[in-house]
Design a protein around this motif. Structure first.
Motif, PDB file in Angstrom:
ATOM      1  N   SER A  63       0.813  -1.230   0.000  1.00  0.00           N
ATOM      2  CA  SER A  63       0.000   0.000   0.000  1.00  0.00           C
ATOM      3  C   SER A  63       0.840   1.270   0.000  1.00  0.00           C
ATOM      4  N   ASN A  64       2.140   1.163   0.205  1.00  0.00           N
ATOM      5  CA  ASN A  64       3.008   2.341   0.198  1.00  0.00           C
ATOM      6  C   ASN A  64       3.415   2.769  -1.210  1.00  0.00           C
ATOM      7  N   LEU A  65       3.056   1.982  -2.199  1.00  0.00           N
ATOM      8  CA  LEU A  65       3.346   2.327  -3.587  1.00  0.00           C
ATOM      9  C   LEU A  65       2.162   3.070  -4.204  1.00  0.00           C
ATOM     10  N   ASP A  66       2.483   3.980  -5.121  1.00  0.00           N
ATOM     11  CA  ASP A  66       1.458   4.782  -5.792  1.00  0.00           C
ATOM     12  C   ASP A  66       1.073   4.104  -7.106  1.00  0.00           C
ATOM     13  N   PRO A  67      -0.141   3.546  -7.203  1.00  0.00           N
ATOM     14  CA  PRO A  67      -0.534   2.832  -8.428  1.00  0.00           C
ATOM     15  C   PRO A  67      -0.502   3.698  -9.681  1.00  0.00           C
ATOM     16  N   SER A  68      -0.633   5.021  -9.528  1.00  0.00           N
ATOM     17  CA  SER A  68      -0.649   5.894 -10.708  1.00  0.00           C
ATOM     18  C   SER A  68       0.703   5.936 -11.416  1.00  0.00           C
ATOM     19  N   LYS A  69       1.746   5.476 -10.738  1.00  0.00           N
ATOM     20  CA  LYS A  69       3.078   5.476 -11.345  1.00  0.00           C
ATOM     21  C   LYS A  69       3.421   4.151 -12.011  1.00  0.00           C
ATOM     22  N   PHE A  70       2.499   3.181 -11.982  1.00  0.00           N
ATOM     23  CA  PHE A  70       2.773   1.853 -12.505  1.00  0.00           C
ATOM     24  C   PHE A  70       1.936   1.575 -13.752  1.00  0.00           C
ATOM     25  N   SER A  71       2.507   0.769 -14.643  1.00  0.00           N
ATOM     26  CA  SER A  71       1.778   0.351 -15.843  1.00  0.00           C
ATOM     27  C   SER A  71       2.263  -1.030 -16.254  1.00  0.00           C
ATOM     28  N   ALA A  72       1.396  -1.762 -16.969  1.00  0.00           N
ATOM     29  CA  ALA A  72       1.723  -3.111 -17.417  1.00  0.00           C
ATOM     30  C   ALA A  72       1.393  -3.245 -18.892  1.00  0.00           C
ATOM     31  N   THR A  73       2.278  -3.905 -19.637  1.00  0.00           N
ATOM     32  CA  THR A  73       2.069  -4.135 -21.067  1.00  0.00           C
ATOM     33  C   THR A  73       2.533  -5.535 -21.441  1.00  0.00           C
ATOM     34  N   GLY A  74       2.047  -5.997 -22.592  1.00  0.00           N
ATOM     35  CA  GLY A  74       2.478  -7.288 -23.106  1.00  0.00           C
ATOM     36  C   GLY A  74       3.021  -7.131 -24.513  1.00  0.00           C
ATOM     37  N   MET A  75       4.181  -7.689 -24.782  1.00  0.00           N
ATOM     38  CA  MET A  75       4.831  -7.568 -26.084  1.00  0.00           C
ATOM     39  C   MET A  75       4.771  -8.867 -26.894  1.00  0.00           C
ATOM     40  N   GLY A  76       4.200  -9.915 -26.303  1.00  0.00           N
ATOM     41  CA  GLY A  76       4.132 -11.167 -27.027  1.00  0.00           C
ATOM     42  C   GLY A  76       5.513 -11.687 -27.379  1.00  0.00           C
ATOM     43  N   GLU A  77       5.653 -12.147 -28.617  1.00  0.00           N
ATOM     44  CA  GLU A  77       6.911 -12.744 -29.077  1.00  0.00           C
ATOM     45  C   GLU A  77       7.759 -11.775 -29.890  1.00  0.00           C
ATOM     46  N   TYR A  78       7.374 -10.502 -29.951  1.00  0.00           N
ATOM     47  CA  TYR A  78       7.914  -9.608 -30.973  1.00  0.00           C
ATOM     48  C   TYR A  78       9.115  -8.775 -30.533  1.00  0.00           C
ATOM     49  N   HIS A  79       9.618  -8.989 -29.336  1.00  0.00           N
ATOM     50  CA  HIS A  79      10.826  -8.282 -28.887  1.00  0.00           C
ATOM     51  C   HIS A  79      11.792  -9.281 -28.254  1.00  0.00           C
ATOM     52  N   PRO A  80      12.281 -10.238 -29.031  1.00  0.00           N
ATOM     53  CA  PRO A  80      13.189 -11.260 -28.477  1.00  0.00           C
ATOM     54  C   PRO A  80      14.562 -10.671 -28.154  1.00  0.00           C
ATOM     55  N   VAL A  81      15.234 -11.289 -27.200  1.00  0.00           N
ATOM     56  CA  VAL A  81      16.611 -10.907 -26.867  1.00  0.00           C
ATOM     57  C   VAL A  81      17.590 -11.995 -27.277  1.00  0.00           C
ATOM     58  N   ALA A  82      17.045 -13.094 -27.791  1.00  0.00           N
ATOM     59  CA  ALA A  82      17.879 -14.207 -28.248  1.00  0.00           C
ATOM     60  C   ALA A  82      17.147 -14.916 -29.383  1.00  0.00           C
ATOM     61  N   SER A  83      17.841 -15.840 -30.014  1.00  0.00           N
ATOM     62  CA  SER A  83      17.243 -16.577 -31.121  1.00  0.00           C
ATOM     63  C   SER A  83      16.217 -17.585 -30.605  1.00  0.00           C
ATOM     64  N   ASN A  84      15.082 -17.673 -31.299  1.00  0.00           N
ATOM     65  CA  ASN A  84      14.063 -18.656 -30.948  1.00  0.00           C
ATOM     66  C   ASN A  84      14.339 -20.024 -31.568  1.00  0.00           C
ATOM     67  N   ALA A  85      15.490 -20.162 -32.214  1.00  0.00           N
ATOM     68  CA  ALA A  85      15.815 -21.416 -32.896  1.00  0.00           C
ATOM     69  C   ALA A  85      16.310 -22.489 -31.931  1.00  0.00           C
ATOM     70  N   THR A  86      16.675 -22.083 -30.701  1.00  0.00           N
ATOM     71  CA  THR A  86      17.190 -23.038 -29.726  1.00  0.00           C
ATOM     72  C   THR A  86      16.375 -22.970 -28.440  1.00  0.00           C
ATOM     73  N   PRO A  87      16.336 -24.060 -27.680  1.00  0.00           N
ATOM     74  CA  PRO A  87      15.615 -24.027 -26.390  1.00  0.00           C
ATOM     75  C   PRO A  87      16.179 -22.974 -25.435  1.00  0.00           C
ATOM     76  N   GLU A  88      17.514 -22.803 -25.455  1.00  0.00           N
ATOM     77  CA  GLU A  88      18.142 -21.802 -24.574  1.00  0.00           C
ATOM     78  C   GLU A  88      17.704 -20.392 -24.955  1.00  0.00           C
ATOM     79  N   GLY A  89      17.646 -20.120 -26.240  1.00  0.00           N
ATOM     80  CA  GLY A  89      17.218 -18.802 -26.696  1.00  0.00           C
ATOM     81  C   GLY A  89      15.766 -18.529 -26.357  1.00  0.00           C
ATOM     82  N   ARG A  90      14.902 -19.527 -26.553  1.00  0.00           N
ATOM     83  CA  ARG A  90      13.479 -19.345 -26.237  1.00  0.00           C
ATOM     84  C   ARG A  90      13.283 -19.119 -24.738  1.00  0.00           C
ATOM     85  N   ALA A  91      14.102 -19.780 -23.910  1.00  0.00           N
ATOM     86  CA  ALA A  91      14.003 -19.590 -22.457  1.00  0.00           C
ATOM     87  C   ALA A  91      14.338 -18.149 -22.070  1.00  0.00           C
TER      88      ALA A  91
END
Length: 272
Positions: A218-246
């Motif tokens: 309750s000490n946090l101000d909800p007006s300063k927070f936001s949530a979004t979903g990017m799906g699969e479209y901003h990867p940081v690794a290759s999806n070709a391997t299990p390690e990358g998908r993880a």
């Protein structure tokens, strides 16, 4: 009689030439003025101000039109440049403002580093080094959490240990009332569940659920927070391997800076 007339004619040929002295002085002053005007296009305001003051002292004791501020800029590329002592004051005030801004940015960076260190200590104490990472960026402090630390495969409800992590993170955020974004990411493997028709739905639901647990503090101000979903479209690794998908299946919590870094000043244009 003729001799007298000749002497009188010679006397008329020698006219009064005393007017040449002030005329020569006037020409000298005009020449000096043109030299000053020409030189003013080749020097900055400070040097010009020193020159005109020297001319005033030499010519009329320091009282004259040169003591008045010039209404015309010296250099077209510097439209704010004027010849008066107030310019130096403006420069000092600007410098002070820049110093204050730099000090505020430095303090904010130090606060974010302290928060990062607290998070790093928590990660080390709980052996979460392979699941959580922190990074200080130009935008703020980024905390990356792999999905297996928070959720079971294909689900969006937080694990019990993940709720503990979120609660601990929330307590760390209380002394830092900044804007916070929670972003969900997935890999590119299609999901076929009635609850989550697509990876978009899964990433959004995961970010929202994590955000809700943060805001149980309750000490946090909800007006300063936001949530979004990017799906699969901003990867940081290759999806070709299990390690990358993880690595791509993750939740990112970004604690954003309030102050932006000042733009770098460009060098002044070259003069010929």
């Amino acid at each position: 009689m003729a001799k007298h007339s000749k002497r009188h004619g010679n006397h008329e040929e020698h006219m009064d030439e005393s007017w040449l002295i002030p005329y020569a002085d006037l020409l000298t002053l005009l020449l000096a003025l043109f030299i000053v005007l020409f030189a003013s296009s080749k020097m900055d305001a400070k040097k010009f101000d020193q020159m005109v003051r020297s001319f005033d002292v030499a010519l009329n004791g320091g009282i004259g039109v040169f003591n008045q501020p010039s209404p015309v800029p010296l250099d077209p590329s510097l439209p704010q440049q004027t010849l008066h002592m107030g310019k130096e004051t403006d420069d000092k005030e600007k410098t002070e403002e820049e110093k204050k801004m730099e000090e505020a940015i430095r303090k904010e960076t130090e606060d974010l580093k302290k928060l990062q260190q607290r998070m790093e200590d928590y990660i080390k104490a709980n052996n979460l080094g392979d699941k959580l990472q922190t990074q200080l960026t130009d935008e703020g402090l980024l905390i990356t959490i792999l999905d297996n630390a928070l959720f079971d495969s294909g689900k969006a409800d937080l694990k019990p240990e993940a709720r503990k992590l979120a609660a601990e993170m929330a307590s760390m955020l209380v002394p830092h009332p900044k804007k916070v974004t929670v972003t969900g990411h997935t890999d590119n493997v299609p999901i076929h569940r009635a609850e989550f028709p697509s990876n978009w739905d899964l990433s959004v639901k995961r970010s929202v659920n994590f955000l809700k647990v943060l805001l149980e503090n309750s000490n946090l101000d909800p007006s300063k927070f936001s949530a979004t979903g990017m799906g699969e479209y901003h990867p940081v690794a290759s999806n070709a391997t299990p390690e990358g998908r993880a690595k791509n299946r993750r939740v990112e919590v970004a604690i954003l800076r309030d102050l932006a870094s000042p733009p770098k000043s460009s060098p002044p244009p070259a003069t010929e």
